[in-house]
Motif scaffolding. Structure first.
Motif, PDB file in Angstrom:
ATOM      1  N   ALA A 113     -43.895  28.292 -45.776  1.00 46.57           N
ATOM      2  CA  ALA A 113     -42.956  27.741 -46.890  1.00 46.57           C
ATOM      3  C   ALA A 113     -43.302  26.246 -46.795  1.00 46.57           C
ATOM      4  CB  ALA A 113     -41.480  27.889 -46.637  1.00 46.57           C
ATOM      5  N   VAL A 114     -43.360  25.586 -47.918  1.00 47.58           N
ATOM      6  CA  VAL A 114     -43.568  24.200 -47.904  1.00 47.58           C
ATOM      7  C   VAL A 114     -42.557  23.324 -47.339  1.00 47.58           C
ATOM      8  CG1 VAL A 114     -42.171  23.976 -50.268  1.00 47.58           C
ATOM      9  CG2 VAL A 114     -43.983  22.136 -49.461  1.00 47.58           C
ATOM     10  N   GLY A 115     -42.804  22.464 -46.704  1.00 53.27           N
ATOM     11  CA  GLY A 115     -41.798  21.642 -45.824  1.00 53.27           C
ATOM     12  C   GLY A 115     -41.165  22.302 -44.519  1.00 53.27           C
ATOM     13  N   ALA A 116     -42.253  23.197 -44.027  1.00 50.87           N
ATOM     14  CA  ALA A 116     -41.771  23.810 -42.724  1.00 50.87           C
ATOM     15  C   ALA A 116     -41.863  22.589 -41.674  1.00 50.87           C
ATOM     16  CB  ALA A 116     -42.817  24.913 -42.326  1.00 50.87           C
ATOM     17  N   ASP A 117     -40.822  22.727 -40.947  1.00 47.22           N
ATOM     18  CA  ASP A 117     -40.728  21.488 -39.903  1.00 47.22           C
ATOM     19  C   ASP A 117     -39.657  21.910 -38.775  1.00 47.22           C
ATOM     20  OD1 ASP A 117     -40.554  19.216 -38.499  1.00 47.22           O
ATOM     21  OD2 ASP A 117     -40.188  18.005 -40.194  1.00 47.22           O
ATOM     22  N   LYS A 118     -40.205  22.232 -37.587  1.00 49.19           N
ATOM     23  CA  LYS A 118     -39.110  22.666 -36.596  1.00 49.19           C
ATOM     24  C   LYS A 118     -38.003  21.657 -36.280  1.00 49.19           C
ATOM     25  CE  LYS A 118     -41.656  20.745 -32.471  1.00 49.19           C
ATOM     26  NZ  LYS A 118     -42.586  21.178 -31.216  1.00 49.19           N
ATOM     27  N   THR A 119     -38.281  20.471 -36.714  1.00 49.53           N
ATOM     28  CA  THR A 119     -37.132  19.309 -36.479  1.00 49.53           C
ATOM     29  C   THR A 119     -36.257  19.347 -37.674  1.00 49.53           C
ATOM     30  OG1 THR A 119     -38.612  17.605 -37.478  1.00 49.53           O
ATOM     31  CG2 THR A 119     -38.536  17.910 -35.113  1.00 49.53           C
ATOM     32  N   SER A 120     -36.654  20.146 -38.833  1.00 43.42           N
ATOM     33  CA  SER A 120     -35.566  20.053 -39.899  1.00 43.42           C
ATOM     34  C   SER A 120     -34.255  20.371 -39.747  1.00 43.42           C
ATOM     35  CB  SER A 120     -36.338  21.142 -41.001  1.00 43.42           C
ATOM     36  OG  SER A 120     -35.323  21.259 -42.258  1.00 43.42           O
ATOM     37  N   LYS A 126     -36.539  24.743 -40.915  1.00 43.33           N
ATOM     38  CA  LYS A 126     -36.510  24.742 -39.420  1.00 43.33           C
ATOM     39  C   LYS A 126     -37.265  26.011 -38.912  1.00 43.33           C
ATOM     40  CE  LYS A 126     -33.612  24.132 -35.404  1.00 43.33           C
ATOM     41  NZ  LYS A 126     -34.418  23.106 -34.785  1.00 43.33           N
ATOM     42  N   LEU A 127     -36.764  27.047 -39.190  1.00 41.21           N
ATOM     43  CA  LEU A 127     -37.311  28.468 -38.780  1.00 41.21           C
ATOM     44  C   LEU A 127     -38.843  28.466 -39.049  1.00 41.21           C
ATOM     45  CD1 LEU A 127     -36.215  30.895 -37.374  1.00 41.21           C
ATOM     46  CD2 LEU A 127     -35.750  31.927 -39.890  1.00 41.21           C
ATOM     47  N   LYS A 128     -39.055  28.227 -40.325  1.00 41.39           N
ATOM     48  CA  LYS A 128     -40.529  28.369 -40.509  1.00 41.39           C
ATOM     49  C   LYS A 128     -41.412  27.407 -39.704  1.00 41.39           C
ATOM     50  CE  LYS A 128     -40.469  31.284 -43.832  1.00 41.39           C
ATOM     51  NZ  LYS A 128     -40.928  32.934 -43.669  1.00 41.39           N
ATOM     52  N   GLY A 129     -41.032  26.240 -39.541  1.00 43.24           N
ATOM     53  CA  GLY A 129     -41.577  25.364 -38.627  1.00 43.24           C
ATOM     54  C   GLY A 129     -41.550  25.627 -37.212  1.00 43.24           C
ATOM     55  N   GLU A 130     -40.998  26.359 -36.659  1.00 40.90           N
ATOM     56  CA  GLU A 130     -40.584  26.985 -35.276  1.00 40.90           C
ATOM     57  C   GLU A 130     -41.688  28.130 -35.267  1.00 40.90           C
ATOM     58  OE1 GLU A 130     -36.710  28.029 -34.767  1.00 40.90           O
ATOM     59  OE2 GLU A 130     -36.056  26.112 -34.093  1.00 40.90           O
TER      60      GLU A 130
END
Length: 217
Positions: A113-120, A126-130
């Motif tokens: 997803a757009v904006g995926a970032d584990k530090t969100s 956050k989940l998508k970033g992880e």
């Protein structure tokens, strides 16, 4: 060369479009779908494997071929339990990627997803970033990450809020210019076609596609 594809999440908006594309594509001779329930479709290329995703380990050997397309995902309304949500959006895709790497699958494609970032500070991004970070550590030969913004298109289940937001994006999209293009909406069929096209390139490495890039593909 005739390829074999594996699709997880073939009943959803993106997965169902991708399934139709691959069944019609001359480059693919076999399409295996991992499903919870049998899909109402028959095709000479299609094999349906009805599984319990909580027991993915049992199907390790089946995750073999040219490309794995992971279109798994849920929503808060469908899965209010965050632990269960994490299983579907993080644990299952990661396990599929590990099996793909162990079985020397050429490519792994995943919808993020757009904006995926584990530090969100937001659970979803956050989940998508992880997930993205964990997938990058698996050691896949070719990892393709798709980061769409709002997804549009016909769904089996009507989602009034998404229908409303989709209508708003028709007005907003032309106003999103420059760096904001990555926030434009993406039709599910467009994303599926992009995944198919990229699977034919046989490029090694890690690739990320935001909405603007997906729409161009």
């Amino acid at each position: 060369m005739a390829y074999k594809a594996i699709i997880a999440g073939a009943s959803g908006l993106i997965g169902s479009n991708l399934l139709n594309i691959l069944l019609a594509a001359p480059q693919y001779s076999e399409v295996l779908v991992l499903v919870r329930r049998q899909l109402p479709i028959q095709h000479k290329k299609l094999t349906q494997l009805v599984i319990n995703f909580d027991e993915l380990e049992k199907y390790h050997a089946a995750i073999a071929g040219h490309a794995v397309f992971c279109c798994l995902g849920t929503t808060k309304s469908q899965t209010p339990d965050e632990r269960r949500y994490r299983q579907i959006d993080h644990d299952y895709p990661l396990l599929l990627a590990k099996f793909a790497q162990q079985n020397q699958v050429d490519q792994f494609h995943v919808v993020s997803a757009v904006g995926a970032d584990k530090t969100s500070v937001f659970f979803y991004t956050k989940l998508k970033g992880e997930l993205e970070d964990d997938l990058k550590r698996v050691g896949l030969n070719s990892l393709h990450i798709y980061q769409p913004s709002m997804l549009t298109g016909r769904r089996d289940k009507t989602r009034p809020a998404e229908k409303l937001i989709g209508g708003l994006f028709k007005i907003i999209d032309p106003l999103l210019l420059g760096r904001l293009k990555k926030y434009r909406s993406v039709n599910g069929a467009t994303l599926a076609h992009a995944m198919y096209k990229k699977s034919l390139e046989n490029a090694a490495g890690i690739f990320t596609y935001t909405s603007d890039k997906i729409n161009k593909i």
